[in-house]
Design a protein around this motif. Sequence first.
Motif, PDB file in Angstrom:
ATOM      1  N   GLY A  18       0.843  -1.305   0.059  1.00  0.00           N
ATOM      2  CA  GLY A  18      -0.015   0.143  -0.032  1.00  0.00           C
ATOM      3  C   GLY A  18       0.925   1.160  -0.158  1.00  0.00           C
ATOM      4  N   CYS A  19       2.058   1.194   0.689  1.00  0.00           N
ATOM      5  CA  CYS A  19       2.888   2.437   0.683  1.00  0.00           C
ATOM      6  C   CYS A  19       3.495   2.650  -0.627  1.00  0.00           C
ATOM      7  CB  CYS A  19       3.997   2.284   1.711  1.00  0.00           C
ATOM      8  SG  CYS A  19       3.464   2.550   3.439  1.00  0.00           S
ATOM      9  N   ILE A  20       3.842   1.482  -1.276  1.00  0.00           N
ATOM     10  CA  ILE A  20       4.352   1.720  -2.496  1.00  0.00           C
ATOM     11  C   ILE A  20       3.467   2.126  -3.659  1.00  0.00           C
ATOM     12  CG2 ILE A  20       5.498   0.432  -4.535  1.00  0.00           C
ATOM     13  CD1 ILE A  20       6.842  -1.339  -2.509  1.00  0.00           C
ATOM     14  N   GLY A  21       2.201   1.579  -3.460  1.00  0.00           N
ATOM     15  CA  GLY A  21       1.093   2.129  -4.301  1.00  0.00           C
ATOM     16  C   GLY A  21       0.982   3.637  -4.064  1.00  0.00           C
ATOM     17  N   THR A  22       0.804   4.045  -2.822  1.00  0.00           N
ATOM     18  CA  THR A  22       0.548   5.298  -2.689  1.00  0.00           C
ATOM     19  C   THR A  22       1.459   6.352  -3.146  1.00  0.00           C
ATOM     20  OG1 THR A  22      -0.514   4.577  -0.607  1.00  0.00           O
ATOM     21  CG2 THR A  22      -0.215   6.926  -0.869  1.00  0.00           C
ATOM     22  N   VAL A  23       2.765   5.793  -3.238  1.00  0.00           N
ATOM     23  CA  VAL A  23       3.706   7.032  -3.744  1.00  0.00           C
ATOM     24  C   VAL A  23       4.027   6.725  -5.131  1.00  0.00           C
ATOM     25  CG1 VAL A  23       6.638   7.220  -3.420  1.00  0.00           C
ATOM     26  CG2 VAL A  23       5.088   6.580  -1.523  1.00  0.00           C
ATOM     27  N   ILE A  24       4.137   5.566  -5.576  1.00  0.00           N
ATOM     28  CA  ILE A  24       4.239   5.598  -7.205  1.00  0.00           C
ATOM     29  C   ILE A  24       3.139   4.770  -7.881  1.00  0.00           C
ATOM     30  CG2 ILE A  24       6.927   6.113  -7.046  1.00  0.00           C
ATOM     31  CD1 ILE A  24       7.136   2.800  -7.303  1.00  0.00           C
ATOM     32  N   GLY A  25       1.969   4.520  -7.282  1.00  0.00           N
ATOM     33  CA  GLY A  25       0.944   3.773  -8.070  1.00  0.00           C
ATOM     34  C   GLY A  25       0.480   4.422  -9.186  1.00  0.00           C
ATOM     35  N   PRO A  26      -0.168   3.905  -9.820  1.00  0.00           N
ATOM     36  CA  PRO A  26      -0.871   4.358 -11.144  1.00  0.00           C
ATOM     37  C   PRO A  26      -1.810   5.467 -10.786  1.00  0.00           C
ATOM     38  CG  PRO A  26      -1.763   2.434 -10.792  1.00  0.00           C
ATOM     39  CD  PRO A  26      -0.882   2.534 -10.016  1.00  0.00           C
ATOM     40  N   GLY A  27      -1.818   6.795 -11.367  1.00  0.00           N
ATOM     41  CA  GLY A  27      -2.874   7.612 -11.290  1.00  0.00           C
ATOM     42  C   GLY A  27      -2.755   8.602  -9.922  1.00  0.00           C
ATOM     43  N   VAL A  28      -1.789   8.471  -9.193  1.00  0.00           N
ATOM     44  CA  VAL A  28      -1.388   9.095  -7.945  1.00  0.00           C
ATOM     45  C   VAL A  28      -1.379  10.619  -8.055  1.00  0.00           C
ATOM     46  CG1 VAL A  28      -0.706   6.971  -6.612  1.00  0.00           C
ATOM     47  CG2 VAL A  28       0.917   8.686  -7.680  1.00  0.00           C
ATOM     48  N   LYS A  29      -1.286  11.290  -9.380  1.00  0.00           N
ATOM     49  CA  LYS A  29      -1.069  12.525  -9.628  1.00  0.00           C
ATOM     50  C   LYS A  29      -2.367  13.211  -8.967  1.00  0.00           C
ATOM     51  CE  LYS A  29       2.859  13.340 -10.356  1.00  0.00           C
ATOM     52  NZ  LYS A  29       3.483  13.658  -9.222  1.00  0.00           N
ATOM     53  N   ASP A  30      -3.503  12.476  -9.086  1.00  0.00           N
ATOM     54  CA  ASP A  30      -4.661  12.912  -8.614  1.00  0.00           C
ATOM     55  C   ASP A  30      -4.774  12.880  -7.264  1.00  0.00           C
ATOM     56  OD1 ASP A  30      -7.450  13.505  -8.221  1.00  0.00           O
ATOM     57  OD2 ASP A  30      -8.205  11.981  -9.514  1.00  0.00           O
ATOM     58  N   PRO A  31      -4.827  13.843  -6.342  1.00  0.00           N
ATOM     59  CA  PRO A  31      -4.737  13.630  -4.915  1.00  0.00           C
ATOM     60  C   PRO A  31      -6.024  12.804  -4.323  1.00  0.00           C
ATOM     61  CG  PRO A  31      -5.299  15.976  -5.521  1.00  0.00           C
ATOM     62  CD  PRO A  31      -5.163  15.284  -6.915  1.00  0.00           C
ATOM     63  N   ILE A  32      -7.183  12.940  -4.995  1.00  0.00           N
ATOM     64  CA  ILE A  32      -8.347  11.939  -4.490  1.00  0.00           C
ATOM     65  C   ILE A  32      -7.675  10.415  -4.495  1.00  0.00           C
ATOM     66  CG2 ILE A  32     -10.445  11.066  -4.731  1.00  0.00           C
ATOM     67  CD1 ILE A  32     -11.275  13.734  -5.212  1.00  0.00           C
ATOM     68  N   VAL A  33      -7.017   9.968  -5.644  1.00  0.00           N
ATOM     69  CA  VAL A  33      -6.631   8.607  -5.863  1.00  0.00           C
ATOM     70  C   VAL A  33      -5.640   8.346  -4.831  1.00  0.00           C
ATOM     71  CG1 VAL A  33      -5.400   6.986  -7.315  1.00  0.00           C
ATOM     72  CG2 VAL A  33      -7.220   8.817  -8.422  1.00  0.00           C
ATOM     73  N   ARG A  34      -4.793   9.261  -4.529  1.00  0.00           N
ATOM     74  CA  ARG A  34      -3.595   8.932  -3.371  1.00  0.00           C
ATOM     75  C   ARG A  34      -4.447   8.853  -2.214  1.00  0.00           C
ATOM     76  NH1 ARG A  34       1.663  12.269  -4.315  1.00  0.00           N
ATOM     77  NH2 ARG A  34       2.417  10.372  -5.046  1.00  0.00           N
ATOM     78  N   THR A  35      -5.467   9.697  -1.760  1.00  0.00           N
ATOM     79  CA  THR A  35      -5.999   9.748  -0.576  1.00  0.00           C
ATOM     80  C   THR A  35      -6.478   8.212  -0.201  1.00  0.00           C
ATOM     81  OG1 THR A  35      -6.537  12.239  -0.825  1.00  0.00           O
ATOM     82  CG2 THR A  35      -7.366  10.722   1.173  1.00  0.00           C
ATOM     83  N   LEU A  36      -7.206   7.656  -1.450  1.00  0.00           N
ATOM     84  CA  LEU A  36      -8.069   6.489  -1.175  1.00  0.00           C
ATOM     85  C   LEU A  36      -6.792   5.563  -1.175  1.00  0.00           C
ATOM     86  CD1 LEU A  36     -11.030   6.806  -3.564  1.00  0.00           C
ATOM     87  CD2 LEU A  36     -10.777   7.116  -1.065  1.00  0.00           C
ATOM     88  N   ASN A  37      -5.710   5.830  -1.802  1.00  0.00           N
ATOM     89  CA  ASN A  37      -4.674   4.561  -1.704  1.00  0.00           C
ATOM     90  C   ASN A  37      -4.070   4.446  -0.383  1.00  0.00           C
ATOM     91  OD1 ASN A  37      -4.792   4.042  -4.250  1.00  0.00           O
ATOM     92  ND2 ASN A  37      -3.034   4.695  -4.994  1.00  0.00           N
ATOM     93  N   THR A  38      -4.344   5.504   0.367  1.00  0.00           N
ATOM     94  CA  THR A  38      -3.797   5.270   1.887  1.00  0.00           C
ATOM     95  C   THR A  38      -4.473   4.346   2.538  1.00  0.00           C
ATOM     96  OG1 THR A  38      -4.877   7.119   2.557  1.00  0.00           O
ATOM     97  CG2 THR A  38      -2.637   7.761   2.023  1.00  0.00           C
ATOM     98  N   GLU A  39      -5.912   4.134   2.058  1.00  0.00           N
ATOM     99  CA  GLU A  39      -6.815   3.110   3.022  1.00  0.00           C
ATOM    100  C   GLU A  39      -6.173   1.820   2.948  1.00  0.00           C
ATOM    101  OE1 GLU A  39      -9.425   4.084   4.777  1.00  0.00           O
ATOM    102  OE2 GLU A  39      -8.202   6.144   4.426  1.00  0.00           O
ATOM    103  N   VAL A  40      -5.329   1.529   1.873  1.00  0.00           N
ATOM    104  CA  VAL A  40      -4.597  -0.080   1.852  1.00  0.00           C
ATOM    105  C   VAL A  40      -3.726  -0.307   3.138  1.00  0.00           C
ATOM    106  CG1 VAL A  40      -3.512  -1.683   0.485  1.00  0.00           C
ATOM    107  CG2 VAL A  40      -5.058   0.038  -0.573  1.00  0.00           C
TER     108      VAL A  40
END
Lengths: 86, 222
Positions: A18-40
């Motif tokens: 989840g940490c890797i996904g939040t930092v360099i995952g697909p589409g994390v330029k969009d802050p909403i996607v990044r915020t939802l990724n922190t849920e993992v």
Amino acid sequence: MLEVYIWFYAGCALVILGCIGTVIGPGVKDPIVRTLNTEVPAVGMSMILLTYNDTIALLTYIAATVLITMVLLRAVVRLEEMGAEL
Amino acid sequence: MIVPDVVSPVVVALYTPAIIVGIIAGLIGLLGIAVEKNDLQILILTDLVGISMMIFVCAVGTDLAESLVLPGLVVELAEILAISEVLMSREIRRNGKEVALIPLPMHMDMEILDTSPVVIAILLIAVGAFESGFTGGAVAGGGILFYVLSRTMRGVPSGMWEGIAGASGISWCLWLAGFMVFFVFPQYWLLALFLAAFGVFIKVAFKAGLIGVIGREEFKKE
């Protein structure tokens, strides 16, 4: 014994992935996607807390995670409505 | 052995992997913060560092972890809240555009917000007072926040926020006094327990005041 370790290592894997996904995952330029990724990693963290049998800590953590997500989403939406560059 | 006998062998066995996972997660989060340029993205990545901190706390196991989780989470929450407010007020200063305090996709001026908040808030506060401690505080705080936010649509008296912030500070002192009594007069532990439990209850419940004091200028004045 096996069950305890399975939950613990599943939690660890979720936290790291989840940490890797939040930092360099697909589409994390969009802050909403990044915020939802922190849920993992948050779910992984809950699994680790469950392994250690910390019920009160788990309750506190769930409440705080919900509040943090709400605060972050509010900041994202407000900044977007103001037309800030994100 | 430094580890006392009351700690179960499972917790001792899981200590090293948990610390390693915490270090890896923290490093990934900090690398992300170092690379990222945008302030809002950095704020979101701060959450990851908070999670790695929580894993360190967890690795301790036993009741110590349960009690250490609380201050860590409260500090993290307050920090994210404060920094997000700073970012937003800076953006308001910069381009002078008015945005709703809490952006919602729907119009919130509903009949039910006039009639129900009192009942729901009283119910939540009663349940929270019965639970006491941090969990009860969170429940009661939800009740107060719900009441205040449903009033926001029609304007909150601005003096109310000062009162809430003051009560919050006094209850924090109660909590500290409770801890002092624990160490100085251990025979009065029940009094200390109740002071600490209800101090933290009022403090956490009035965390709403934190949001209120920051957003005071933006509320409609009555």
